[in-house]
Motif scaffolding. Sequence first.
Motif, short mmCIF file in Angstrom:
data_model
loop_
_atom_site.label_atom_id
_atom_site.label_comp_id
_atom_site.label_asym_id
_atom_site.label_seq_id
_atom_site.Cartn_x
_atom_site.Cartn_y
_atom_site.Cartn_z
N THR A 103 61.93 37.95 43.36
CA THR A 103 60.56 38.68 43.46
C THR A 103 60.46 40.11 42.82
OG1 THR A 103 61.45 40.14 45.51
CG2 THR A 103 60.42 37.98 46.09
N GLY A 104 61.70 40.77 42.17
CA GLY A 104 61.62 41.69 41.58
C GLY A 104 61.49 42.92 42.26
N PHE A 105 61.76 42.77 43.71
CA PHE A 105 61.62 43.84 44.69
C PHE A 105 62.61 44.12 45.48
CE2 PHE A 105 58.63 45.79 47.51
CZ PHE A 105 59.14 46.08 48.70
N ALA A 106 62.70 45.56 45.56
CA ALA A 106 63.77 46.27 46.20
C ALA A 106 63.25 47.26 47.15
CB ALA A 106 64.76 46.96 45.05
N TYR A 107 63.99 47.35 48.29
CA TYR A 107 63.42 48.52 49.13
C TYR A 107 64.60 49.51 49.26
CZ TYR A 107 61.87 50.25 53.92
OH TYR A 107 61.45 51.09 55.00
N LEU A 108 64.10 50.79 48.95
CA LEU A 108 65.07 52.04 48.79
C LEU A 108 64.74 52.78 50.01
CD1 LEU A 108 64.70 52.69 45.09
CD2 LEU A 108 66.51 51.36 46.06
N GLU A 109 65.71 53.25 50.76
CA GLU A 109 65.78 54.27 51.85
C GLU A 109 66.41 55.44 51.14
OE1 GLU A 109 67.81 51.97 54.84
OE2 GLU A 109 65.96 51.47 55.69
N TRP A 110 65.77 56.57 51.41
CA TRP A 110 66.26 57.69 50.56
C TRP A 110 66.70 58.62 51.84
CZ3 TRP A 110 64.23 62.95 51.11
CH2 TRP A 110 65.02 63.85 50.43
N ASN A 111 67.96 59.17 51.88
CA ASN A 111 68.38 59.81 53.08
C ASN A 111 69.11 61.27 52.35
OD1 ASN A 111 68.90 60.66 55.61
ND2 ASN A 111 70.69 59.41 55.77
N GLY A 112 68.43 61.87 51.44
CA GLY A 112 69.41 62.88 50.90
C GLY A 112 69.49 64.32 51.94
N ALA A 113 70.36 65.00 51.69
CA ALA A 113 70.74 66.28 52.31
C ALA A 113 69.76 67.21 51.97
CB ALA A 113 72.03 66.67 52.13
N SER A 114 69.21 67.32 50.72
CA SER A 114 68.19 68.23 50.41
C SER A 114 67.13 67.33 49.63
CB SER A 114 68.86 69.49 49.61
OG SER A 114 69.20 68.94 48.39
N SER A 115 65.94 68.03 49.11
CA SER A 115 64.97 67.19 48.54
C SER A 115 65.27 66.72 47.12
CB SER A 115 63.87 68.22 48.12
OG SER A 115 64.04 69.30 47.38
N VAL A 116 64.62 65.82 46.86
CA VAL A 116 64.68 65.20 45.63
C VAL A 116 63.51 65.05 44.72
CG1 VAL A 116 64.42 62.72 46.47
CG2 VAL A 116 65.87 63.03 44.43
N THR A 117 63.46 65.41 43.36
CA THR A 117 62.14 65.14 42.61
C THR A 117 62.45 63.86 41.69
OG1 THR A 117 61.92 67.41 43.01
CG2 THR A 117 60.77 66.50 40.99
N PHE A 118 61.65 62.87 41.74
CA PHE A 118 61.72 61.87 40.68
C PHE A 118 60.77 62.16 39.63
CE2 PHE A 118 63.27 59.61 44.57
CZ PHE A 118 64.27 59.27 44.22
N THR A 119 60.88 62.16 38.35
CA THR A 119 60.23 62.51 37.32
C THR A 119 59.80 61.14 36.50
OG1 THR A 119 61.59 62.71 35.51
CG2 THR A 119 61.07 64.70 36.96
N GLY A 120 60.67 59.98 36.91
CA GLY A 120 60.53 58.88 36.25
C GLY A 120 61.46 58.08 36.53
N ARG A 168 67.67 45.86 50.44
CA ARG A 168 67.60 47.17 51.24
C ARG A 168 68.97 47.86 50.45
NH1 ARG A 168 64.99 48.66 56.04
NH2 ARG A 168 64.41 46.52 55.99
N VAL A 169 68.37 48.94 50.02
CA VAL A 169 69.42 50.04 49.49
C VAL A 169 69.12 51.46 49.77
CG1 VAL A 169 70.53 50.73 47.16
CG2 VAL A 169 69.61 48.43 47.22
N ARG A 170 70.53 52.26 50.31
CA ARG A 170 70.14 53.53 50.56
C ARG A 170 70.67 54.22 49.62
NH1 ARG A 170 71.38 55.10 56.28
NH2 ARG A 170 69.62 53.74 56.71
N ILE A 171 69.92 55.19 49.18
CA ILE A 171 70.13 56.33 48.44
C ILE A 171 70.10 57.67 48.77
CG2 ILE A 171 69.42 54.82 46.35
CD1 ILE A 171 66.65 56.52 46.23
N THR A 172 71.07 58.64 48.35
CA THR A 172 71.14 59.97 48.61
C THR A 172 71.03 61.14 47.84
OG1 THR A 172 73.41 59.88 48.87
CG2 THR A 172 72.55 59.15 50.81
N ASP A 173 70.61 60.50 46.68
CA ASP A 173 70.39 61.59 45.34
C ASP A 173 69.49 62.95 45.90
OD1 ASP A 173 71.31 60.01 42.90
OD2 ASP A 173 70.17 58.54 44.20
N THR A 174 69.84 63.86 45.21
CA THR A 174 69.22 65.38 45.48
C THR A 174 69.00 65.80 44.09
OG1 THR A 174 70.97 66.41 45.86
CG2 THR A 174 69.99 65.54 47.78
N GLY A 175 67.96 66.88 44.20
CA GLY A 175 67.69 67.54 42.66
C GLY A 175 66.65 67.08 42.19
#
Length: 141
Positions: free
Chosen positions: A55-72, A32-39
């Motif tokens: 397992t090759g599996f990770a659980y990400l919790e996103w907690n950014g201060a503003s929205s994030v856009t993932f393109t890849g 379990r990993v917390r990420i806070t990236d934005t933009g």
Amino acid sequence: MSKGIVGDPVTRGLINGVNEGTTPLERPTLNRVRITDTGTKNDYALDSTAVSPITGFAYLEWNGASSVTFTGFAAGRDGEVRRIRNITAAQAMLFTHQAAGSTAANRLRTPGSVSTQAIGPGGTVDIVYNSADSRWELVIL
């Protein structure tokens, strides 16, 4: 007396563990990993999230201060799965379909080829890498 498990001694040992005098299969760990990236995030590097070697599996919790856009997402392996949950109170995670900002092999496919898929607070998605198509598939949970 319970009925024994059918199969060879190795299989029975792995399933029964102590009952057969062997060590049971190790449980996979969930990272379990917390990420806070934005933009906007092109070719987002997931390697820093310490994927479980089992397992090759990770659980990400996103907690950014503003929205994030993932393109890849960078460096996918066939069948690799990442779960991303939006744990913000009011921000959106956005996933862009086949965005040119990311390298072709790192791009996402959204359900129904929707240009941008928004995931609000409390929402969860899985991304699964498909090496036959060299794309991450977005699965909304």
